[in-house]
Enzyme design. Structure first.
Site, PDB file in Angstrom:
ATOM      1  N   GLU A 172       0.894  -1.175   0.000  1.00 55.54           N
ATOM      2  CA  GLU A 172       0.000   0.000   0.000  1.00 55.54           C
ATOM      3  C   GLU A 172       0.919   1.208   0.000  1.00 55.54           C
ATOM      4  O   GLU A 172       1.536   1.524   1.021  1.00 55.54           O
ATOM      5  CB  GLU A 172      -0.884   0.003   1.250  1.00 55.54           C
ATOM      6  CG  GLU A 172      -1.753  -1.244   1.411  1.00 55.54           C
ATOM      7  CD  GLU A 172      -3.040  -1.198   0.598  1.00 55.54           C
ATOM      8  OE1 GLU A 172      -3.355  -0.122   0.052  1.00 55.54           O
ATOM      9  OE2 GLU A 172      -3.712  -2.236   0.503  1.00 55.54           O
ATOM     10  N   CYS A 190      -1.993   9.099   2.687  1.00 54.66           N
ATOM     11  CA  CYS A 190      -1.775   8.599   1.326  1.00 54.66           C
ATOM     12  C   CYS A 190      -2.919   9.007   0.423  1.00 54.66           C
ATOM     13  O   CYS A 190      -2.741   9.217  -0.761  1.00 54.66           O
ATOM     14  CB  CYS A 190      -1.639   7.085   1.361  1.00 54.66           C
ATOM     15  SG  CYS A 190      -3.024   6.283   2.176  1.00 54.66           S
TER      16      CYS A 190
HETATM   17  P1  NAD Z   1       8.831   4.680   4.192  1.00 53.98           P
HETATM   18  O1  NAD Z   1       8.749   3.883   2.939  1.00 53.98           O
HETATM   19  O2  NAD Z   1       9.981   5.580   4.377  1.00 53.98           O
HETATM   20  O3  NAD Z   1       8.819   3.722   5.480  1.00 53.98           O
HETATM   21  C1  NAD Z   1       7.761   2.829   5.750  1.00 53.98           C
HETATM   22  C2  NAD Z   1       8.270   1.713   6.652  1.00 53.98           C
HETATM   23  O4  NAD Z   1       9.234   0.937   5.949  1.00 53.98           O
HETATM   24  C3  NAD Z   1       8.959   2.186   7.927  1.00 53.98           C
HETATM   25  O5  NAD Z   1       8.565   1.360   8.991  1.00 53.98           O
HETATM   26  C4  NAD Z   1      10.435   1.977   7.599  1.00 53.98           C
HETATM   27  O6  NAD Z   1      11.239   1.760   8.737  1.00 53.98           O
HETATM   28  C5  NAD Z   1      10.381   0.725   6.759  1.00 53.98           C
HETATM   29  N1  NAD Z   1      11.513   0.502   5.847  1.00 53.98           N
HETATM   30  C6  NAD Z   1      12.377   1.401   5.340  1.00 53.98           C
HETATM   31  N2  NAD Z   1      13.256   0.796   4.510  1.00 53.98           N
HETATM   32  C7  NAD Z   1      12.929  -0.527   4.482  1.00 53.98           C
HETATM   33  C8  NAD Z   1      13.435  -1.660   3.784  1.00 53.98           C
HETATM   34  N3  NAD Z   1      14.462  -1.571   2.949  1.00 53.98           N
HETATM   35  N4  NAD Z   1      12.833  -2.848   3.983  1.00 53.98           N
HETATM   36  C9  NAD Z   1      11.772  -2.961   4.808  1.00 53.98           C
HETATM   37  N5  NAD Z   1      11.246  -1.920   5.504  1.00 53.98           N
HETATM   38  C10 NAD Z   1      11.807  -0.703   5.337  1.00 53.98           C
HETATM   39  O7  NAD Z   1       7.457   5.477   4.283  1.00 53.98           O
HETATM   40  P2  NAD Z   1       7.056   6.605   5.347  1.00 53.98           P
HETATM   41  O8  NAD Z   1       7.782   7.857   5.019  1.00 53.98           O
HETATM   42  O9  NAD Z   1       7.124   6.043   6.713  1.00 53.98           O
HETATM   43  O10 NAD Z   1       5.506   6.794   5.032  1.00 53.98           O
HETATM   44  C11 NAD Z   1       5.008   7.702   4.109  1.00 53.98           C
HETATM   45  C12 NAD Z   1       4.606   7.004   2.834  1.00 53.98           C
HETATM   46  O11 NAD Z   1       3.642   5.995   3.117  1.00 53.98           O
HETATM   47  C13 NAD Z   1       3.939   7.927   1.842  1.00 53.98           C
HETATM   48  O12 NAD Z   1       4.418   7.673   0.551  1.00 53.98           O
HETATM   49  C14 NAD Z   1       2.471   7.527   1.925  1.00 53.98           C
HETATM   50  O13 NAD Z   1       1.719   7.810   0.781  1.00 53.98           O
HETATM   51  C15 NAD Z   1       2.580   6.075   2.172  1.00 53.98           C
HETATM   52  N6  NAD Z   1       1.342   5.573   2.770  1.00 53.98           N
HETATM   53  C16 NAD Z   1       0.533   4.744   2.024  1.00 53.98           C
HETATM   54  C17 NAD Z   1      -0.686   4.302   2.546  1.00 53.98           C
HETATM   55  C18 NAD Z   1      -1.599   3.415   1.759  1.00 53.98           C
HETATM   56  O14 NAD Z   1      -2.493   2.798   2.346  1.00 53.98           O
HETATM   57  N7  NAD Z   1      -1.470   3.322   0.445  1.00 53.98           N
HETATM   58  C19 NAD Z   1      -1.063   4.706   3.834  1.00 53.98           C
HETATM   59  C20 NAD Z   1      -0.223   5.553   4.529  1.00 53.98           C
HETATM   60  C21 NAD Z   1       0.974   5.970   4.005  1.00 53.98           C
END
Ligand code: NAD
Length: 470
Positions: free
Chosen positions: A229, A263
């Site tokens: 997501e 998001c």
């Molecule tokens: P991010 O991708 O930076 O991090 C998300 C999670 O992934 C964190 O827990 C982080 O520690 C972890 N992570 C980072 N690198 C990783 C790796 N290599 N392997 C596994 N896990 C890893 O995202 P963010 O900045 O925390 O969140 C914002 C983003 O989330 C925005 O793009 C937003 O649109 C999206 N989002 C999507 C939805 C949806 O339902 N589509 C909902 C909320 C947020």
């Protein structure tokens, strides 16, 4: 030992909390323990699992004050934190209500009279949930609860940017021994997330497209399903026949709630040329009335920007737009107040698709408004994006709005409203394009995607089957 990570408070800018990522061996041990406990969890049956989840819910309710305080420290905002807790608790009840029917086995006759079919489903043993910071509680639990009810063990790795809410959940969890064995929270950042994936049978990831791509590649290497997501750049289309009072109120909420850190925020607004001026004047007037939740958390509706790096992105998008000719009508800058980063609701006009604010995810309370000459052009502009999460269409009649909505490449489209997928859970949807991959987390498939279907094909007579060798 792994290095402790300091966590910033979004209101004060101070690093006032520490998390300690588990060393790789401990992480693997925790995963193995949860995996070993999963068969017992499954044997409890759906009713037993419901009882355990309801016990956890009651224990969380008794810790509600601590949970609220932790979430406020994580995110700097109050009313949305209350909403997050309410929605999370309601989701436990919702899945407990739906699960008994969804998990029922079925027996069927088949096209072959002497072969009966029993259809069942087997949960994945160990599911990982990796979640972001914008709705830290809700998004770490949205996949966790249905996975648990389905019979999986779940390891949750919340965002390192907003991890304080885990402590009160854990205190509550310690009162429910059966659940504690199969629900594990890990502290840590990207490295911990990446190490977790190695141990899993299925990964649910909510976060950015760039991390999602890494998660998908790793899942492909391990041959496990990845439900992703990801980000969005949701468009709203306002047709000439739309009710402008309604459209401006809905779009303002859809764009600015949670300070635009959602998001499914409305991030681009396309308005019929004939009503463009009226529309943005109304929007600006309403946006002006919204106040920052500063100096106290109870003050206004607009909380701080939670992640410091996001403040830089919002600022960059505004500057890029202004450099390319955009006009700011309200808001328009990232301010530092009391150590936190803030941005007032911002309306921009004279925008186009050469600007980052119209093409890249901003994740802030920014409303760029662009006129369109024809409905075809509006549909083209709305679809001119790498994202396809959700959208909104406003028109005088449902039929007119639906005609446009059916031509949009997005998973969920609100009609004469905005961001409805945040408020109701029945509408099944898949993300289009780079906004995600995998089964719908909404509706019944939100639970069913944690199960592998299994068929028992039963011969019911002792005759020679017609297709056997003589
Ligand atoms: P991010 O991708 O930076 O991090 C998300 C999670 O992934 C964190 O827990 C982080 O520690 C972890 N992570 C980072 N690198 C990783 C790796 N290599 N392997 C596994 N896990 C890893 O995202 P963010 O900045 O925390 O969140 C914002 C983003 O989330 C925005 O793009 C937003 O649109 C999206 N989002 C999507 C939805 C949806 O339902 N589509 C909902 C909320 C947020």
């Amino acid at each position: 030992m792994t290095k402790p990570m300091e966590v910033r408070n979004p209101r004060t800018g101070k690093f006032d909390y520490v998390i300690i990522p588990p060393p790789p061996r401990l992480l693997a041990q925790q995963c193995n323990r949860a995996r070993r406990s999963q068969p017992r969890w499954l044997q409890l049956g759906v009713e037993g699992r419901i009882t355990a989840l309801q016990q956890w819910k009651q224990a969380i309710i008794s810790k509600r004050e601590q949970l609220t305080e932790a979430l406020v420290n994580d995110t700097g905002r109050l009313s949305i934190s209350v909403l997050e807790i309410d929605s999370f608790l309601a989701s436990i009840d919702r899945w407990c209500g739906l699960a008994p029917e969804l998990l029922q086995e079925s027996a069927k006759n088949t096209s072959i009279p002497f072969i009966a079919l029993q259809q069942t489903a087997v949960p994945y043993s160990l599911v990982g949930v990796i979640s972001p910071w914008n709705f830290p509680l809700l998004l770490s639990m949205i996949d966790t609860i249905p996975a648990l009810i389905a019979g999986c063990a779940v390891i949750v790795k919340p965002s390192e940017i907003a991890p304080r809410f885990v402590a009160p959940l854990l205190t509550a969890l310690n009162t429910v021994p059966e659940l504690r064995e199969v629900l594990v929270f890990l502290e840590g950042g990207g490295e911990t997330g990446a190490a977790l994936i190695e141990c899993l049978d299925l990964v649910c990831f909510t976060g950015s497209v760039s991390t999602g791509r890494e998660v998908a590649q790793e899942a492909a290497r391990l041959f496990i399903p990845a439900y992703l997501e990801l980000g969005g750049k949701d468009p709203a289309i306002v047709l000439e026949s739309a009710n402008l009072e309604l459209a401006t109120s809905a779009i303002l909420w859809g764009a600015v709630v949670n300070t635009g850190q959602s998001c499914l925020s409305i991030e681009r607004i396309y308005v019929a040329e004939s009503i463009f001026e009226d529309f943005y004047h109304k929007l600006v007037a309403k946006a002006h009335r919204l106040q920052l939740a500063y100096p106290t958390v109870e003050d206004g509706a607009i909380g701080p920007i939670i992640a410091e790096r996001q403040a830089g992105i919002i600022n960059d998008h505004i500057l890029d737009a202004v450099e390319k000719g955009a006009v700011i009508h309200c808001g328009g800058k990232v301010e530092e107040l009391g150590g936190g980063w803030w941005c007032r609701p911002t309306v921009l006009t004279q925008v186009n698709h050469s600007m980052k604010v119209m093409t890249e995810e901003t994740f802030g309370p920014i409303m760029p408004v662009m006129p369109f000459p024809t409905v075809e052009e509006a549909i083209y502009l709305a679809n001119d994006s790498i994202y396809g999460l959700s959208a909104a269409v406003f028109a005088g009649s449902e039929a007119e709005a639906l005609t446009v909505a059916r031509q949009l490449n997005a998973g969920a489209i609100s009609i004469n409203d905005a961001g409805l997928t945040a408020m109701m859970h029945e509408g099944e949807k898949n993300a289009f394009k780079f906004s995600g991959m995998g089964g719908s987390r909404m509706g019944a498939s939100g639970l069913k995607r944690f199960l592998r279907k299994q068929a028992f094909l039963i011969k019911t007579n002792s005759n020679h089957d017609p297709w056997w060798f003589e």
